[in-house]
Design a protein around this motif. Structure first.
Motif, short mmCIF file in Angstrom:
data_model
loop_
_atom_site.label_atom_id
_atom_site.label_comp_id
_atom_site.label_asym_id
_atom_site.label_seq_id
_atom_site.Cartn_x
_atom_site.Cartn_y
_atom_site.Cartn_z
N LYS A 174 -4.60 -2.45 -8.96
CA LYS A 174 -5.96 -2.99 -8.92
C LYS A 174 -6.39 -3.28 -7.49
O LYS A 174 -7.54 -3.03 -7.12
CB LYS A 174 -6.05 -4.25 -9.78
CG LYS A 174 -5.96 -3.95 -11.25
CD LYS A 174 -6.01 -5.20 -12.08
CE LYS A 174 -5.84 -4.85 -13.56
NZ LYS A 174 -5.82 -6.00 -14.42
N TRP A 175 -5.48 -3.80 -6.68
CA TRP A 175 -5.80 -4.11 -5.29
C TRP A 175 -6.13 -2.83 -4.53
O TRP A 175 -7.10 -2.78 -3.77
CB TRP A 175 -4.61 -4.84 -4.66
CG TRP A 175 -4.82 -5.23 -3.24
CD1 TRP A 175 -5.68 -6.16 -2.75
CD2 TRP A 175 -4.16 -4.66 -2.11
NE1 TRP A 175 -5.58 -6.23 -1.39
CE2 TRP A 175 -4.64 -5.32 -0.97
CE3 TRP A 175 -3.19 -3.68 -1.96
CZ2 TRP A 175 -4.21 -5.01 0.31
CZ3 TRP A 175 -2.75 -3.39 -0.68
CH2 TRP A 175 -3.26 -4.04 0.43
N GLN A 176 -5.36 -1.76 -4.77
CA GLN A 176 -5.62 -0.48 -4.11
C GLN A 176 -6.95 0.11 -4.58
O GLN A 176 -7.70 0.68 -3.79
CB GLN A 176 -4.48 0.51 -4.38
CG GLN A 176 -3.20 0.17 -3.67
CD GLN A 176 -3.32 0.32 -2.18
OE1 GLN A 176 -4.07 1.15 -1.66
NE2 GLN A 176 -2.59 -0.51 -1.46
N SER A 177 -7.27 -0.04 -5.87
CA SER A 177 -8.53 0.48 -6.40
C SER A 177 -9.71 -0.23 -5.74
O SER A 177 -10.69 0.41 -5.35
CB SER A 177 -8.60 0.29 -7.91
OG SER A 177 -7.62 1.06 -8.54
N ARG A 178 -9.62 -1.53 -5.63
CA ARG A 178 -10.69 -2.28 -4.97
C ARG A 178 -10.81 -1.91 -3.51
O ARG A 178 -11.91 -1.79 -2.98
CB ARG A 178 -10.44 -3.78 -5.11
CG ARG A 178 -10.68 -4.30 -6.49
CD ARG A 178 -10.48 -5.79 -6.55
NE ARG A 178 -10.62 -6.23 -7.92
CZ ARG A 178 -10.10 -7.33 -8.41
NH1 ARG A 178 -9.40 -8.13 -7.61
NH2 ARG A 178 -10.25 -7.65 -9.65
N LYS A 179 -9.69 -1.73 -2.87
CA LYS A 179 -9.68 -1.36 -1.45
C LYS A 179 -10.37 0.00 -1.26
O LYS A 179 -11.17 0.17 -0.36
CB LYS A 179 -8.25 -1.30 -0.93
CG LYS A 179 -8.14 -1.01 0.52
CD LYS A 179 -6.69 -1.00 0.96
CE LYS A 179 -6.58 -0.50 2.38
NZ LYS A 179 -5.21 -0.34 2.80
#
Length: 185
Positions: A174-179
């Motif tokens: 999720k963090w990578q998707s938001r990034k």
């Protein structure tokens, strides 16, 4: 049980320099014997102690990563099977290096599939080996040190540890998707 331990210690003592080399070789032939990584690392901790067992497991796993690289590049059918397995297990998903490193810690995740992911993420063999070796430190240490204890935990503790790793994996996803969404803006 004490007799078995004594017999193993005697065998290793008599094997001398060959014992560590045979153990590293066991890591290389492990896939042919259908042995999970965790089982071999547990054996390393039992046979050689924590430090030497972890070091030998790290060396064996790193060599296995190199062998994976060679096999995937030399045999197109093997590459195709891994690509098919990748599509079945993680359809329409690109993993990050961090996620692959977390998956390396999870027992019974396909070693060569994770090597395949790393190959797709890196540009050179050197870069692949760097990330692969970096991702093998944690499993070598963890499985060697705690492998025996983990295998003796009650089922609910083992499931809890697996769920914790899955949550960390999901968080990074999720963090990578938001990034990536922020980077596109």
């Amino acid at each position: 049980m004490a007799e078995i331990e004594q017999a193993i210690e005697n065998f290793i003592g008599q094997a001398g320099i060959w014992a560590p080399l045979l153990f590293i070789l066991l890591h290389l032939i492990r896939p042919l014997l259908f042995l999970p990584v965790i089982a071999v690392c547990i054996a390393g901790g039992f046979l050689f102690g924590f430090f030497q067992g972890a070091l030998l497991s790290f060396i064996g796993l790193t060599l296995m990563s190199f062998v994976s690289y060679v096999l995937i590049n030399k045999f197109p059918r093997f590459r195709a099977k891994l690509a098919s397995l990748k599509d079945k297990l993680f359809p329409d998903r690109n993993l990050t290096v961090s996620q692959v490193m977390i998956l390396r810690v999870m027992p019974f995740v396909h070693f060569h599939l994770l090597s395949f992911y790393l190959m797709e993420m890196t540009n050179t063999r050197r870069e692949y080996m760097y990330y692969s070796a970096l991702g093998l430190i944690a499993p070598a240490l963890l499985y060697t040190a705690f492998g025996r204890a983990i295998s003796q935990f009650p089922w609910y503790t083992t499931v809890s540890m697996f769920l914790l790793l899955a949550a960390v994996f999901s968080f990074i996803d999720k963090w990578q998707s938001r990034k990536h969404k922020v980077d596109k803006l």
